[in-house]
Design an enzyme around this catalytic site. Structure first.
Site, PDB file in Angstrom:
ATOM      1  N   SER A  43       0.846  -1.192   0.000  1.00 22.95           N
ATOM      2  CA  SER A  43       0.000   0.000   0.000  1.00 22.95           C
ATOM      3  C   SER A  43       0.879   1.238   0.000  1.00 22.95           C
ATOM      4  CB  SER A  43      -0.903   0.028   1.234  1.00 22.95           C
ATOM      5  OG  SER A  43      -0.155   0.379   2.395  1.00 22.95           O
ATOM      6  N   ASP A  44       0.314   2.377  -0.372  1.00 23.76           N
ATOM      7  CA  ASP A  44       1.010   3.630  -0.128  1.00 23.76           C
ATOM      8  C   ASP A  44       0.818   3.986   1.343  1.00 23.76           C
ATOM      9  OD1 ASP A  44       2.485   5.953  -0.510  1.00 23.76           O
ATOM     10  OD2 ASP A  44       1.483   6.455  -2.387  1.00 23.76           O
ATOM     11  N   TRP A  45       1.504   5.012   1.777  1.00 24.35           N
ATOM     12  CA  TRP A  45       1.544   5.408   3.197  1.00 24.35           C
ATOM     13  C   TRP A  45       0.126   5.611   3.756  1.00 24.35           C
ATOM     14  CZ3 TRP A  45       6.290   6.794   5.831  1.00 24.35           C
ATOM     15  CH2 TRP A  45       6.103   7.324   7.110  1.00 24.35           C
TER      16      TRP A  45
END
Length: 751
Positions: free
Chosen positions: A285-287
Site C-alpha cells: 500500500s502507499d503510506w
C-alpha cells in the site's frame, strides 16, 4: 509423491517461461518449494508479521525496545526510512538470528532520482527521451543506496500526468503512454539489474497503481473517475511494461477509481494485476492508504479497511496497522481466509528469495557506495544536459560567445538545495554544483545579483542591485522557477506562473534593453505567457540535480547543445489544464481558420457569429509548446517520407522511411517522432498517438534515412466491448520533430 512434486515444479517453470516469452525477463520459480516449506513452519502471527511495513524517523537517536521485540517475534516484514547503519545491522541481525524462522527484512527508501548523486527529477529524465540515461540513473542510484542496506525503492512512478497543476507531475514520465512504457522498463532494469540477487541492486516498485495522475483538478489524492477503456488504453500500459520487465513490487495508489479506492480494489489488484498481467511479486500500500479508506467513506473503521484490503489482494501494509491489529480476528471470523494470508506471505517471501536475502541478508560493510564518484557525476551531468529543453532562441542568441559579459540574476542561480528537486531526501546541497558555482569555476566575465531571496519572495528590495548589474552586462541570465518544495507530493498549484515577484523583476530588467535568457528550474511546466515576449531565449532545466550548474554553463556557452524534448504539453495558462496532445477530435474540432479570439469579437456580436468549435476564447486551442517540442543549436529538415505499402494486413509490417538533414552550421541530435491516427474506430480515437521515436546525431550538412517498423499490434486499442484489437480502416501517419509538426502520409489496414 516427491517425483510428482518435482514434475509439477518443472511444469510450472516451463509455463512461466512460456508466459513471459515476449519479455526479456523470465520469472524465477526456483524458490517455490522453499517458500512452501517455510510457510508450513510459520505461525499465524508470523505470517501476519510479514505483511507489516514499519519505520522510524530518519532522525531517531535510538531504536525503540518494542520495535526490536516485534522483529524478534517475527512480527515485521520490512522497514522503510532506516538510515542509521547501526540500526539496519541490528534489526537485520535480530530478524535473521533471533526470530522464529530467521526470515530477513527488506529495507526500503524513496530513492526516486538518485541517492546521493542526484539526477534530474523524473519529469526531467523523461525529457531526455533516452532509455539508456534513465537506466543508468537508476543503476547508479541503486549502487549508492545499497551501501545503506537499501534493497527496495519506491520507484519508478509511472502515473500518466496530463495536468501540470498536479505537484507529482515532477515524478512522472509525462503525458504519453508509449514514452512511459519505454522509460518504465528502463527504470526497472536499472534498479534491479539483470539479477535481483545482485547486492548492488534494488527491488523496484511500479507506482502508483493506478490512475493517480488523473486526480480531479490536479489536486493530490483527489478523486479519479474514468472509463475502463481510458484506463486500459492510457494508464495501464506503463505498468504492464514495468511488470514485463520484472518489477518486483507494485504500490497501490491513494486515490479511488470509479468509486473504489485502489488499495481495496479487487478488480484492479486481482483480476487485472494478477490475472491479466501475471504479476507474481508483492503489492504494498502507499503510506496509510489502507486506513485512509475510512476517510474515503469506503470502510467503516480500521478493521473494515483491513478486511477490504485483504479481500482485494493487498500483500503488505505501509505504516498503518489494520493488518497487524485485525487480520487474526478477521481470519477467526472467516471474513479473510488463511489461504488468502498465505498468498500474501508467498508473494513477499518470493521477492526476499529473489533478492538473495536468505543467502546474504546483511549489507556489505565494505561497499561504501562511491558517493559522488567521478563517473556518477559525469552521468548526472550528461542527464542534465540531455534533459534541458530549449523553448525559445530569438535570433540564435544562444549559445553565448566567450567574450559576452553576463549578469547572473535570479533566486535559483545559487540555490543548491532547490536545484536537487523533490524527493531528494539523501541528496546533500553541499555537493550541488549551481550555475553560479560553474561560472566562478570557469572564471568568466560575469556579475551576480540575486534580486530575490527565494522563488516566492515578493520583496522588491533586491531589484535595484539586480538592475544595476544588468545595465553593466551584455546579456542577462535570469535563473528562475520554483523551489523544490513547490512540487512533489501534496504540492499542487492552482496558478503555475512564476511565483513571487519574479515576473515583476523580469519586467524591470527588460526595461534595460539588455537581452534576457530565462533559465527555468521547476518541477512542472511554468506558464510564462505574461513575460515570454520580454525574453530572448528560454531554457527549461527542470530541477536538474547535483550537476545542473555545470550542465547549464556548458549549454549556455555552446560547449554542449540542449537536447531535451518536452514529455508534456506546455500550457499557456493553468485554465487550459488538463491538456494533452493525444486528445479526441470532438464533433467540432477547432482550427486556425475559424477560430475567433476574445479580442476580435465585435462589440454587440450576434451569438451565432462566433466560431462554434472547441476552444477557449482567451487561450485558443493549442498549448504554448507542444508535446515532443524542443529546439537545438542547429536546424533539421525532414523530407521524402515513404511507406512500404499503402495497405497492410494483420500479419504484415509497414516500413516507414524519412530523410533527415542537418541544415545548420553545427552538429546536433534530433529526436525523430512517429505519430499515428486511427481515423475511424468503434470508439473515437485520439487525433495522434506516439508510436515510435529515434534519436539521430547528424553533422552539419549530413543526411540520414531513418526507418521505422509498424505492425497491426501497434494499432490495437481497447474498445467499448473491452476487447483489445486493431480494426480495419484508414490511418494517418506523421513523422516530425514534435506532435504538432511533421510530414504526413496515410495507409490502410485490411484483413
Amino acid at each position: 509423491m516427491k517425483k510428482v512434486f518435482l514434475l509439477l515444479l518443472l511444469l510450472l517453470t516451463i509455463l512461466s517461461c512460456k508466459e513471459n516469452k515476449k519479455s526479456s525477463f523470465v520469472k524465477d520459480t526456483t524458490h517455490e518449494a522453499k517458500i512452501e516449506a517455510l510457510l508450513a513452519k510459520m505461525t499465524l502471527e508470523e505470517k501476519i508479521g510479514q505483511t507489516n511495513l514499519r519505520g522510524v524517523s530518519s532522525r531517531a537517536t535510538s531504536l525503540p525496545t518494542d520495535l526490536k521485540e516485534s522483529v524478534r517475534k517475527g512480527n515485521v516484514g520490512a522497514f522503510l526510512n532506516i538510515m542509521n547503519l547501526d540500526y539496519v545491522d541490528e534489526l537485520q541481525r535480530i530478524a535473521v538470528e533471533e526470530s522464529p524462522n530467521g526470515i530477513p527484512l527488506i529495507f526500503g527508501r524513496d530513492v526516486i532520482h538518485g541517492f546521493k548523486t542526484m539526477f534530474p527529477i523524473p519529469l526531467g529524465l523523461a525529457a531526455t527521451w533516452d532509455a539508456q540515461i534513465v537506466e543508468k540513473s537508476s543503476e547508479i542510484a541503486a549502487f549508492e543506496a545499497s551501501a545503506y542496506g537499501i534493497r527496495w525503492t519506491f520507484a519508478p512512478m509511472l502515473d500518466i500526468a496530463r495536468d501540470s497543476r498536479w505537484g507529482r507531475i515532477a515524478e512522472s514520465p509525462g503525458e504519453d503512454p508509449y514514452l512511459a512504457t519505454v522509460l518504465g522498463a528502463a527504470y526497472v532494469k536499472g534498479f534491479q539489474s539483470d539479477d535481483l540477487s545482485n547486492p548492488y541492486s534494488m527491488a523496484a516498485s511500479a507506482k502508483h497503481y493506478i490512475a493517480y495522475g488523473a486526480a480531479i483538478g490536479g489536486r493530490d489524492y483527489n478523486t479519479v473517475d474514468m472509463s475502463e477503456q481510458l484506463l486500459r488504453n492510457v494508464y495501464l500500459p506503463p505498468f504492464k511494461s514495468a511488470i514485463d520487465a520484472g518489477s518486483a513490487t507494485v504500490m497501490s495508489s491513494f486515490n479511488e477509481i470509479n468509486g473504489v479506492p485502489a488499495t481495496g480494489n479487487e478488480f484492479l489488484l486481482k483480476d487485472v494485476l494478477r490475472g491479466e498481467l501475471q504479476f507474481d511479486g508483492f503489492v504494498v500500500s502507499d503510506w496509510d492508504s489502507v486506513t485512509e479508506m475510512v476517510y474515503h467513506g469506503y470502510a467503516s473503521d480500521e478493521k473494515h479497511a483491513g478486511e477490504l484490503a485483504a479481500k482485494a489482494g493487498l500483500d503488505m501494509e505501509m505504516t498503518s496497522t489494520a493488518y497487524e491489529n485485525h487480520l487474526k480476528e478477521l481470519i477467526k471470523e472467516n471474513k479473510v481466509t488463511i489461504e488468502e494470508l498465505n498468498e500474501f506471505v508467498r508473494n513477499i517471501l518470493r521477492i526476499k528469495f529473489r533478492l538473495g536475502l536468505f543467502e546474504n541478508p546483511y549489507r556489505n560493510k565494505e561497499h561504501k557506495g562511491n558517493f559522488y564518484a567521478e563517473n556518477h557525476l559525469k552521468e548526472a551531468k550528461k542527464a542534465a544536459i540531455e534533459s534541458t529543453v530549449l523553448l525559445k532562441n530569438k535570433q540564435s542568441i544562444l549559445p553565448l560567445s566567450e567574450k559576452t559579459k553576463v549578469a547572473i540574476i535570479g533566486p535559483l542561480a545559487n540555490a543548491p538545495h532547490e536545484q536537487l528537486g523533490t524527493w531528494a531526501f539523501d541528496g546533500e546541497k553541499e555537493h550541488t554544483n549551481t550555475p553560479l558555482h560553474a561560472y566562478q569555476k570557469a572564471s568568466t566575465n560575469f556579475m551576480f545579483a540575486k534580486g530575490l531571496g527565494h522563488s516566492r519572495d515578493k520583496s522588491k528590495k533586491g531589484f535595484k542591485e539586480a538592475i544595476d548589474v544588468a545595465k553593466k552586462s551584455d546579456v542577462i541570465l535570469f535563473f528562475g522557477g520554483e523551489e523544490a518544495i513547490l512540487s512533489g507530493e501534496a504540492h499542487s498549484r492552482a496558478n503555475i506562473d512564476l511565483p513571487g515577484a519574479q515576473e515583476a523583476l523580469i519586467n524591470e530588467l527588460a526595461k534595460t534593453g539588455k537581452p534576457i535568457v530565462l533559465v527555468i528550474m521547476a518541477g512542472r511546466p511554468i506558464t510564462i505567457t505574461n513575460i515570454i515576449d520580454k525574453t530572448d531565449a528560454v531554457l527549461m532545466s527542470w530541477h536538474p540535480g547535483t550537476m545542473g550548474g555545470e550542465a547549464l554553463y556548458e549549454i549556455i556557452n555552446g560547449i554542449e547543445s540542449p537536447e531535451g524534448r518536452l514529455p508534456v504539453s506546455w500550457p499557456k495558462t493553468a485554465g487550459q489544464l488538463p491538456y494533452f496532445y493525444n486528445h479526441k477530435n470532438t464533433g467540432r474540432p477547432a482550427d486556425s481558420v475559424n477560430f475567433v479570439s476574445i479580442d476580435k469579437i465585435p462589440i454587440g456580436a450576434w451569438q451565432s457569429s462566433l466560431g462554434n468549435d472547441s476552444h477557449y476564447l482567451d487561450a485558443g486551442f493549442t498549448p504554448h509548446f507542444p508535446f515532443g517540442y524542443g529546439l537545438s543549436y542547429t536546424t533539421f529538415k525532414y523530407a521524402d517520407i515513404s511507406i512500404s505499402k499503402e495497405t497492410i494486413n494483420f500479419s504484415e509490417n509497414l516500413e516507414v522511411k524519412v530523410s533527415i538533414t542537418n541544415t545548420g552550421k553545427t552538429a546536433g541530435k534530433e529526436t525523430v517522432q512517429l505519430y499515428i491516427q486511427d481515423v475511424v474506430g468503434s470508439i473515437t480515437r485520439p487525433v495522434k498517438e506516439l508510436k515510435r521515436y529515434q534519436q539521430v546525431f547528424l553533422k552539419s550538412g549530413e543526411t540520414k534515412e531513418i526507418s521505422f517498423q509498424i505492425s497491426a499490434k501497434d494499432l490495437e486499442f481497447v474498445n467499448h466491448k473491452l476487447v483489445k484489437a486493431a480494426e480495419e480502416g484508414k490511418f494517418n501517419l506523421w513523422v516530425g520533430p514534435n506532435s504538432a509538426e511533421g510530414l504526413k502520409t496515410s495507409f490502410s489496414l485490411k484483413k
